[in-house]
Design an enzyme around this catalytic site. Structure first.
Site, PDB file in Angstrom:
ATOM      1  N   ASP A   3      20.176  38.124  68.178  1.00  0.00           N
ATOM      2  CA  ASP A   3      19.158  38.538  67.216  1.00  0.00           C
ATOM      3  C   ASP A   3      19.096  40.064  67.210  1.00  0.00           C
ATOM      4  OD1 ASP A   3      17.975  38.168  69.878  1.00  0.00           O
ATOM      5  OD2 ASP A   3      16.068  38.733  68.953  1.00  0.00           O
ATOM      6  N   GLU A   4      19.190  40.613  66.016  1.00  0.00           N
ATOM      7  CA  GLU A   4      19.124  42.061  65.814  1.00  0.00           C
ATOM      8  C   GLU A   4      20.086  42.796  66.759  1.00  0.00           C
ATOM      9  OE1 GLU A   4      14.520  42.385  64.420  1.00  0.00           O
ATOM     10  OE2 GLU A   4      14.855  41.998  66.542  1.00  0.00           O
TER      11      GLU A   4
ATOM     12  N   HIS B   9      19.169  43.446  72.457  1.00  0.00           N
ATOM     13  CA  HIS B   9      17.810  43.410  73.027  1.00  0.00           C
ATOM     14  C   HIS B   9      17.856  43.465  74.555  1.00  0.00           C
ATOM     15  CE1 HIS B   9      14.877  42.888  69.778  1.00  0.00           C
ATOM     16  NE2 HIS B   9      15.819  42.246  69.125  1.00  0.00           N
TER      17      HIS B   9
ATOM     18  N   TRP C 154      14.488  31.772  63.242  1.00  0.00           N
ATOM     19  CA  TRP C 154      13.372  32.727  63.178  1.00  0.00           C
ATOM     20  C   TRP C 154      13.380  33.513  61.886  1.00  0.00           C
ATOM     21  CZ3 TRP C 154      13.296  38.196  63.074  1.00  0.00           C
ATOM     22  CH2 TRP C 154      14.546  38.828  63.204  1.00  0.00           C
TER      23      TRP C 154
ATOM     24  N   ASP D  22      13.925  42.030  77.651  1.00  0.00           N
ATOM     25  CA  ASP D  22      14.157  42.632  76.340  1.00  0.00           C
ATOM     26  C   ASP D  22      14.436  44.108  76.577  1.00  0.00           C
ATOM     27  OD1 ASP D  22      13.914  43.309  73.447  1.00  0.00           O
ATOM     28  OD2 ASP D  22      13.109  41.291  73.309  1.00  0.00           O
TER      29      ASP D  22
ATOM     30  N   TYR E 125       5.113  33.488  63.279  1.00  0.00           N
ATOM     31  CA  TYR E 125       4.939  34.660  64.146  1.00  0.00           C
ATOM     32  C   TYR E 125       3.451  35.034  64.179  1.00  0.00           C
ATOM     33  CZ  TYR E 125       9.853  35.727  65.176  1.00  0.00           C
ATOM     34  OH  TYR E 125      11.135  35.689  65.670  1.00  0.00           O
TER      35      TYR E 125
HETATM   36  C1  ACM Z   1      13.377  37.951  66.827  1.00  0.00           C
HETATM   37  O1  ACM Z   1      12.253  38.054  66.318  1.00  0.00           O
HETATM   38  N1  ACM Z   1      14.179  39.000  66.939  1.00  0.00           N
HETATM   39  C2  ACM Z   1      13.844  36.665  67.307  1.00  0.00           C
END
Ligand code: ACM
Length: 504
Positions: A330-331, A263, A397, A193, A422
């Site tokens: 993601d993001e 990420h 997610w 990450d 989560y």
């Molecule tokens: C995530 O929580 N960005 C998968």
């Protein structure tokens, strides 16, 4: 069973106090009979074949470690047509029925576990373990019972982020034990990450030599205080193999995640030239970012694609399971591609109409690398943004709506919507000890509608299961992780395994 498991039992049992058994996850059916069976030091475990040796050793190891009773294991010589006889018989029926299903029969004469396959025998042993005393000194008497059981979903997972905080090999094994006790069968290992690269790559040793370490640490409760405390750690390939084997002995498949094309600041810290801003090293440097939505991303350059081929090929060879998780957008901040002349030219040359299509280009590229190695790609639900083939598995997610969309579009889906799954979110509104906004009580985990009502029967069949995630920005130690994970892991387990009719 441990104190933490017992805490889980209490939480779930509270919903139906008259229930006699305390097996988690709740089996399809449990019928109690008169009588009981006492395990002794002389009890022999007899197996239908060598494929059950690891399960028998696991059981004997459990008995020795927790109750002080190692058991002898015997594999009959099937060539001489010896039958499986003994006080404890483990039989792989190999009958083609639901994988993981089993029957457990306990009478005053002995114990038989019959699995639909070898994993079923292992789950039968887990149920047997839950019928045993929880401490040494109390005689291991098992009540006479018939348990018939099989899992609701084929994918029952739990995730651990070892990037924001690193956990040693022994703890990863402990964590895998928790999964096994709860009949979960996938360990999603978040290995890279923004804050670190934690898996050794023989093709690129610099990824861990440099990218496993960072300059600082966030300490304290959310949002925390930046402290210039050097922090690092990674898993060698030998350690990875050891963990994969340990998990396999518990019928758990490891799903490694290497997150691209966002990420990945740790990677860009090692190779600033892979970013869209190679001349501004600060924007591509290894930083600690809690909110990393705005961090730089991979640029669509030939050397980046060559890197992805090398790294993902090696990852496929290292992990024997069918799935590789690529993060997948993601993001992933599209602004870097919007502002990059190089990225815009690449998009024009390749007929990509926008940055979402460029993100898909990355996913398709890696998917081909994985498919050539016989693997299946899993990505977070953003992989759908620019279109992606339906043989990719979508891990939902964000809101459940994205999981619904994925199933309707024809993808296999793993439901892990953050509002239910989560476990880094705290458990109660007033709880102070952990971090991040929002809270998820155990009841919410237990009642997560894994198969949304909106789906048709055909779409519903695409929901292959569920998992929960443990993101560790504010979980620097095993004790903190366990504070977050329990007792919600027990609720996850029952929601993932128990057929709705069996659930209380
Ligand atoms: C995530 O929580 N960005 C998968």
């Amino acid at each position: 069973m441990t104190a933490t498991m017992a805490a889980g039992l209490t939480a779930v049992q509270a919903q139906e106090p008259e229930k006699k058994n305390s097996i988690i996850p709740e089996p399809v059916s449990v019928t109690s009979h008169e009588g009981e069976f006492l395990l002794t030091r002389a009890s022999v475990v007899a197996l239908s074949g060598e494929d059950l040796l690891s399960t028998a050793s696991y059981f004997s190891g459990y008995m020795e470690e927790y109750l002080g009773y190692p058991l002898e294991i015997r594999v009959p010589n099937t060539k001489k047509k010896e039958s499986v006889t003994g006080e404890i018989c483990l039989v792989n029926s190999d009958n083609g029925e639901t994988p993981g299903g089993y029957q457990l029969h306990v009478t005053s004469e002995g114990i038989t576990v019959r699995g639909n396959d070898a994993s079923g025998v292992f789950y039968g042993i887990q149920t047997l373990i839950q019928l045993l005393p929880t401490r040494a000194g109390v005689l291991p008497i098992v009540p006479a019972v018939v348990v018939e059981d099989y899992p609701r979903f084929p994918y029952r997972g739990m995730h651990l982020d070892v990037v924001r905080h690193y956990f040693p090999v022994n703890y990863i094994k402990r964590y895998i034990d928790y999964l096994a006790w709860h009949k979960l069968n996938y360990f999603h290992w978040h290995l890279t990450d923004d804050q670190g690269w934690r898996v050794e790559m023989k093709c690129r040793p610099e990824l861990t030599a440099q990218g496993a370490n960072r300059e600082g640490e966030i300490e304290g409760l959310y949002p925390g205080v930046y402290t210039p405390l050097p922090y690092g750690g990674y898993y060698t390939q030998e350690e990875v193999k050891e963990i994969v084997r340990y998990a396999a002995d518990r019928y758990i498949t490891v799903v490694p995640e290497i997150d691209i094309p966002g990420h990945c600041m740790a990677l860009l810290g090692v190779y600033p030239e892979f970013s869209t801003t190679p001349d501004e090293p600060k924007k591509a440097a290894l930083t600690w970012g809690i909110y990393n939505k705005f961090n730089n991303v991979l640029a669509p350059k030939p050397e980046v694609f060559a890197f992805l081929t090398e790294v993902f090929s090696e990852l496929c060879d290292l992990f024997p399971g069918p799935y590789i998780h690529v993060g997948g957008g993601d993001e992933c901040a599209k602004k870097w591609w919007k502002e990059s002349e190089q990225a815009q030219v690449f998009m024009q040359e390749n007929g990509l109409k926008d940055e979402k299509a460029l993100q898909s280009y990355f996913i398709h590229y890696v998917q081909k690398v994985l498919n050539d190695k016989g693997k299946i790609l899993i990505g977070w639900d953003e992989i759908m943004e620019g279109g992606v083939s339906t043989d990719c598995v979508v891990m939902n997610w964000r809101r459940p709506g994205y999981g619904i969309q994925a199933a309707q579009a024809g993808h296999p889906v793993i439901m892990a919507s953050s509002g239910y799954s989560y476990f880094n979110l705290k458990e109660a509104r007033r709880q102070q000890e952990v971090a991040h906004r929002g809270y998820i009580p155990v009841e919410k985990v237990y009642t997560y509608p894994i198969v949304p009502e909106e789906l048709t029967a055909e779409e519903a069949r695409r929901v292959i299961g569920t998992q929960a995630c443990m993101w560790t920005e504010y979980f620097p130690t095993p004790a903190k992780v366990e504070f977050g994970v329990f007792p919600r892991l027990a609720a996850l387990s029952e929601n993932a395994w128990s057929v709705p009719e069996a659930k209380s």
